[in-house]
Design a protein around this motif. Structure first.
Motif, PDB file in Angstrom:
ATOM      1  N   ARG A  78       0.836  -1.213   0.000  1.00 21.43           N
ATOM      2  CA  ARG A  78       0.000   0.000   0.000  1.00 21.43           C
ATOM      3  C   ARG A  78       0.865   1.255   0.000  1.00 21.43           C
ATOM      4  O   ARG A  78       0.553   2.247  -0.655  1.00 21.43           O
ATOM      5  CB  ARG A  78      -0.925  -0.011   1.211  1.00 21.43           C
ATOM      6  N   ASN A  79       1.968   1.217   0.725  1.00 21.83           N
ATOM      7  CA  ASN A  79       2.867   2.375   0.766  1.00 21.83           C
ATOM      8  C   ASN A  79       3.552   2.619  -0.578  1.00 21.83           C
ATOM      9  O   ASN A  79       3.948   3.740  -0.888  1.00 21.83           O
ATOM     10  CB  ASN A  79       3.920   2.202   1.856  1.00 21.83           C
ATOM     11  N   GLU A  94      -4.065  -0.858 -14.338  1.00 24.33           N
ATOM     12  CA  GLU A  94      -4.356  -2.279 -14.175  1.00 24.33           C
ATOM     13  C   GLU A  94      -3.487  -2.896 -13.089  1.00 24.33           C
ATOM     14  O   GLU A  94      -3.943  -3.741 -12.314  1.00 24.33           O
ATOM     15  CB  GLU A  94      -4.141  -3.000 -15.505  1.00 24.33           C
ATOM     16  N   ALA A  95      -2.214  -2.447 -13.019  1.00 21.25           N
ATOM     17  CA  ALA A  95      -1.314  -2.961 -11.977  1.00 21.25           C
ATOM     18  C   ALA A  95      -1.803  -2.565 -10.596  1.00 21.25           C
ATOM     19  O   ALA A  95      -1.780  -3.363  -9.652  1.00 21.25           O
ATOM     20  CB  ALA A  95       0.104  -2.429 -12.213  1.00 21.25           C
ATOM     21  N   ILE A  96      -2.285  -1.325 -10.450  1.00 23.32           N
ATOM     22  CA  ILE A  96      -2.793  -0.859  -9.157  1.00 23.32           C
ATOM     23  C   ILE A  96      -4.032  -1.654  -8.760  1.00 23.32           C
ATOM     24  O   ILE A  96      -4.178  -2.089  -7.611  1.00 23.32           O
ATOM     25  CB  ILE A  96      -3.120   0.642  -9.223  1.00 23.32           C
ATOM     26  N   VAL A  97      -4.935  -1.871  -9.723  1.00 21.20           N
ATOM     27  CA  VAL A  97      -6.151  -2.639  -9.440  1.00 21.20           C
ATOM     28  C   VAL A  97      -5.799  -4.059  -9.024  1.00 21.20           C
ATOM     29  O   VAL A  97      -6.375  -4.610  -8.069  1.00 21.20           O
ATOM     30  CB  VAL A  97      -7.079  -2.647 -10.677  1.00 21.20           C
ATOM     31  N   ASP A  98      -4.848  -4.661  -9.733  1.00 20.52           N
ATOM     32  CA  ASP A  98      -4.414  -6.021  -9.380  1.00 20.52           C
ATOM     33  C   ASP A  98      -3.811  -6.062  -7.979  1.00 20.52           C
ATOM     34  O   ASP A  98      -4.047  -7.008  -7.215  1.00 20.52           O
ATOM     35  CB  ASP A  98      -3.388  -6.528 -10.406  1.00 20.52           C
ATOM     36  N   ASP A  99      -3.017  -5.055  -7.635  1.00 20.96           N
ATOM     37  CA  ASP A  99      -2.420  -5.002  -6.291  1.00 20.96           C
ATOM     38  C   ASP A  99      -3.494  -4.882  -5.220  1.00 20.96           C
ATOM     39  O   ASP A  99      -3.413  -5.517  -4.161  1.00 20.96           O
ATOM     40  CB  ASP A  99      -1.451  -3.813  -6.192  1.00 20.96           C
ATOM     41  N   ILE A 100      -4.490  -4.068  -5.489  1.00 21.24           N
ATOM     42  CA  ILE A 100      -5.580  -3.897  -4.509  1.00 21.24           C
ATOM     43  C   ILE A 100      -6.346  -5.209  -4.340  1.00 21.24           C
ATOM     44  O   ILE A 100      -6.700  -5.600  -3.220  1.00 21.24           O
ATOM     45  CB  ILE A 100      -6.520  -2.767  -4.948  1.00 21.24           C
ATOM     46  N   LYS A 101      -6.602  -5.908  -5.443  1.00 16.13           N
ATOM     47  CA  LYS A 101      -7.282  -7.204  -5.361  1.00 16.13           C
ATOM     48  C   LYS A 101      -6.459  -8.187  -4.533  1.00 16.13           C
ATOM     49  O   LYS A 101      -6.996  -8.929  -3.709  1.00 16.13           O
ATOM     50  CB  LYS A 101      -7.517  -7.764  -6.767  1.00 16.13           C
ATOM     51  N   LEU A 102      -5.149  -8.204  -4.773  1.00 10.56           N
ATOM     52  CA  LEU A 102      -4.272  -9.098  -4.030  1.00 10.56           C
ATOM     53  C   LEU A 102      -4.304  -8.771  -2.544  1.00 10.56           C
ATOM     54  O   LEU A 102      -4.395  -9.674  -1.696  1.00 10.56           O
ATOM     55  CB  LEU A 102      -2.840  -8.980  -4.565  1.00 10.56           C
ATOM     56  N   MET A 103      -4.263  -7.482  -2.200  1.00  7.41           N
ATOM     57  CA  MET A 103      -4.298  -7.078  -0.793  1.00  7.41           C
ATOM     58  C   MET A 103      -5.628  -7.460  -0.149  1.00  7.41           C
ATOM     59  O   MET A 103      -5.672  -7.925   1.002  1.00  7.41           O
ATOM     60  CB  MET A 103      -4.044  -5.571  -0.683  1.00  7.41           C
ATOM     61  N   ASN A 104      -6.719  -7.271  -0.883  1.00 11.59           N
ATOM     62  CA  ASN A 104      -8.036  -7.660  -0.350  1.00 11.59           C
ATOM     63  C   ASN A 104      -8.092  -9.163  -0.094  1.00 11.59           C
ATOM     64  O   ASN A 104      -8.637  -9.619   0.922  1.00 11.59           O
ATOM     65  CB  ASN A 104      -9.139  -7.244  -1.327  1.00 11.59           C
ATOM     66  N   GLU A 143      -8.732  -4.886  10.450  1.00 10.78           N
ATOM     67  CA  GLU A 143      -9.808  -3.912  10.223  1.00 10.78           C
ATOM     68  C   GLU A 143      -9.240  -2.577   9.739  1.00 10.78           C
ATOM     69  O   GLU A 143      -9.803  -1.941   8.836  1.00 10.78           O
ATOM     70  CB  GLU A 143     -10.613  -3.719  11.510  1.00 10.78           C
ATOM     71  N   GLN A 144      -8.110  -2.166  10.342  1.00 15.76           N
ATOM     72  CA  GLN A 144      -7.471  -0.911   9.938  1.00 15.76           C
ATOM     73  C   GLN A 144      -6.969  -0.985   8.497  1.00 15.76           C
ATOM     74  O   GLN A 144      -7.140  -0.048   7.710  1.00 15.76           O
ATOM     75  CB  GLN A 144      -6.317  -0.584  10.891  1.00 15.76           C
ATOM     76  N   GLN A 145      -6.360  -2.113   8.144  1.00 21.58           N
ATOM     77  CA  GLN A 145      -5.861  -2.285   6.781  1.00 21.58           C
ATOM     78  C   GLN A 145      -7.019  -2.311   5.779  1.00 21.58           C
ATOM     79  O   GLN A 145      -6.918  -1.767   4.670  1.00 21.58           O
ATOM     80  CB  GLN A 145      -5.034  -3.566   6.665  1.00 21.58           C
ATOM     81  N   ASN A 146      -8.132  -2.947   6.175  1.00 21.06           N
ATOM     82  CA  ASN A 146      -9.311  -2.941   5.317  1.00 21.06           C
ATOM     83  C   ASN A 146      -9.809  -1.521   5.075  1.00 21.06           C
ATOM     84  O   ASN A 146     -10.198  -1.156   3.954  1.00 21.06           O
ATOM     85  CB  ASN A 146     -10.433  -3.785   5.936  1.00 21.06           C
ATOM     86  N   ALA A 147      -9.800  -0.717   6.145  1.00 18.78           N
ATOM     87  CA  ALA A 147     -10.209   0.678   6.015  1.00 18.78           C
ATOM     88  C   ALA A 147      -9.254   1.434   5.089  1.00 18.78           C
ATOM     89  O   ALA A 147      -9.681   2.251   4.263  1.00 18.78           O
ATOM     90  CB  ALA A 147     -10.265   1.339   7.399  1.00 18.78           C
ATOM     91  N   ASN A 148      -7.954   1.162   5.217  1.00 21.48           N
ATOM     92  CA  ASN A 148      -6.972   1.823   4.361  1.00 21.48           C
ATOM     93  C   ASN A 148      -7.154   1.435   2.894  1.00 21.48           C
ATOM     94  O   ASN A 148      -7.056   2.273   1.996  1.00 21.48           O
ATOM     95  CB  ASN A 148      -5.555   1.464   4.809  1.00 21.48           C
ATOM     96  N   ILE A 149      -7.419   0.150   2.672  1.00 19.49           N
ATOM     97  CA  ILE A 149      -7.639  -0.315   1.295  1.00 19.49           C
ATOM     98  C   ILE A 149      -8.901   0.329   0.725  1.00 19.49           C
ATOM     99  O   ILE A 149      -8.955   0.698  -0.460  1.00 19.49           O
ATOM    100  CB  ILE A 149      -7.742  -1.852   1.239  1.00 19.49           C
ATOM    101  N   ALA A 150      -9.925   0.460   1.553  1.00 14.86           N
ATOM    102  CA  ALA A 150     -11.159   1.105   1.101  1.00 14.86           C
ATOM    103  C   ALA A 150     -10.884   2.550   0.672  1.00 14.86           C
ATOM    104  O   ALA A 150     -11.401   3.030  -0.344  1.00 14.86           O
ATOM    105  CB  ALA A 150     -12.210   1.071   2.211  1.00 14.86           C
ATOM    106  N   LYS A 151     -10.050   3.249   1.461  1.00 10.81           N
ATOM    107  CA  LYS A 151      -9.671   4.620   1.100  1.00 10.81           C
ATOM    108  C   LYS A 151      -8.890   4.633  -0.211  1.00 10.81           C
ATOM    109  O   LYS A 151      -9.082   5.515  -1.064  1.00 10.81           O
ATOM    110  CB  LYS A 151      -8.822   5.237   2.211  1.00 10.81           C
ATOM    111  N   LEU A 152      -8.014   3.637  -0.369  1.00 19.32           N
ATOM    112  CA  LEU A 152      -7.220   3.538  -1.589  1.00 19.32           C
ATOM    113  C   LEU A 152      -8.122   3.321  -2.803  1.00 19.32           C
ATOM    114  O   LEU A 152      -7.935   3.944  -3.862  1.00 19.32           O
ATOM    115  CB  LEU A 152      -6.227   2.390  -1.448  1.00 19.32           C
ATOM    116  N   GLU A 153      -9.106   2.442  -2.657  1.00 18.33           N
ATOM    117  CA  GLU A 153     -10.048   2.188  -3.748  1.00 18.33           C
ATOM    118  C   GLU A 153     -10.850   3.445  -4.067  1.00 18.33           C
ATOM    119  O   GLU A 153     -11.127   3.746  -5.239  1.00 18.33           O
ATOM    120  CB  GLU A 153     -10.979   1.037  -3.365  1.00 18.33           C
TER     121      GLU A 153
END
Length: 309
Positions: A78-79, A94-104, A143-153
């Motif tokens: 994420r950083n 596409e790379a960013i979307v793939d990274d977000i999917k992987l993190m989720n 939960e915090q990481q999920n919130a961060n990913i949501a902000k990223l999305e």
């Protein structure tokens, strides 16, 4: 007789005591074996419990490590992501979307592992407070990481919207530019046409004509005539009204200031101010006529006629 009876009673008493001792011994031995069996059973149960506890502790420690590795990976990934308002390449998005999917996916797996650990810890009946605390901390971190990913999305979605707006604006600008280019081309064509017309008019306005020769030559070619005077006295040469332009040499007033003469005598028949020109001599003859002031020279007429003698 009494002695025998007493001896018999004694034997009977000893026999009874022996039997009682045997029975008591058997009972004691039986109770001791039972207690040993119970102790063995308790030991076995306790050993199983310790083994289960050790297995649970090992599995939980391994799972904790896996979860923390996932969380560390998610945080580092994420950083590394940078989502700004500028339009990025399609492959970058596409790379960013793939990274977000992987993190989720990794966060979802971590959540499932935490739930599994919690249930297993509760069903085991083993109270390990440090594990409960660690599970609670990991749950909160997930939960915090999920919130961060949501902000990223959300940031990615916002950037996509901004990029789409920019694309729309660029498309509109391209259309306006295309219209302007068409308009400019039309105006350039008009200007070029106007410039050509202006050039033609300027060329036409700057056209002039020159002729030279003896009076006879000029008269025969329809350039000059004589009028006035009496008995050849006071007659003047002048240009004919209907000049024969084919006898003249066409020239451009802007780049012509010399007329060749090569005669001992010459007379300018056409009307030009005397101050606007002069003769240039060479070896006792007029080499050429030099125009000193073109504007004055051509002010009256565009025809220049020189009669040589």
């Amino acid at each position: 007789m009494k002695t025998e009876k007493k001896s018999l009673l004694t034997k009977v008493a000893v026999g009874v005591l022996f039997v009682l001792a045997v029975v008591v011994g058997i009972i004691l031995i039986s109770n001791k074996n039972s207690e040993i069996e119970k102790l063995n059973e308790q030991y076995t149960n306790l050993d199983d419990m310790y083994k289960e506890r050790d297995s649970l502790v090992n599995d939980m420690a391994k799972t904790f490590d896996e979860i923390e590795e996932n969380l560390t990976f998610v945080q580092n990934k994420r950083n590394q992501l940078r989502i700004d308002n500028e339009e990025g390449a399609r492959n970058e998005k596409e790379a960013i979307v793939d990274d977000i999917k992987l993190m989720n996916t990794m966060l979802e797996e971590s959540s499932k592992k935490i739930d599994s650990l919690n249930k297993r810890l509760e069903s085991s009946g083993i109270q390990i407070n440090s594990f409960k605390t660690r599970i609670a901390r990991l749950t909160k971190e997930v939960e915090q990481q999920n919130a961060n990913i949501a902000k990223l999305e959300k940031s990615l979605e916002k950037r996509d919207n901004q990029i789409q707006e920019q694309i729309t604006q660029i498309t509109e600008l391209d259309q306006k530019v295309e219209v302007l280019e068409t308009d400019i081309l039309q105006k350039e064509d008009s200007l070029e046409e106007a410039s050509q017309i202006l050039t033609q008019k300027e060329n036409e306005l700057n056209k002039a004509y020159f002729a030279s020769g003896t009076f006879k030559e000029l008269k025969e070619n329809g350039v000059v005539t004589r009028d006035g005077g009496f008995l050849f006295i006071g007659r003047n040469e002048k240009l004919q009204d209907d000049l024969n332009e084919s006898y003249f040499t066409e020239l451009d007033k802007r780049n012509t200031d010399i007329f060749p003469i090569f005669s001992k005598k010459a007379e300018v028949v056409s009307e030009h101010p005397d101050s606007s020109y002069r003769y240039i001599y060479d070896e006792n003859q007029i080499a050429y006529l030099k125009i000193e002031d073109p504007e004055e020279f051509w002010k009256i007429t565009k025809y220049a006629v020189v009669q040589v003698k």
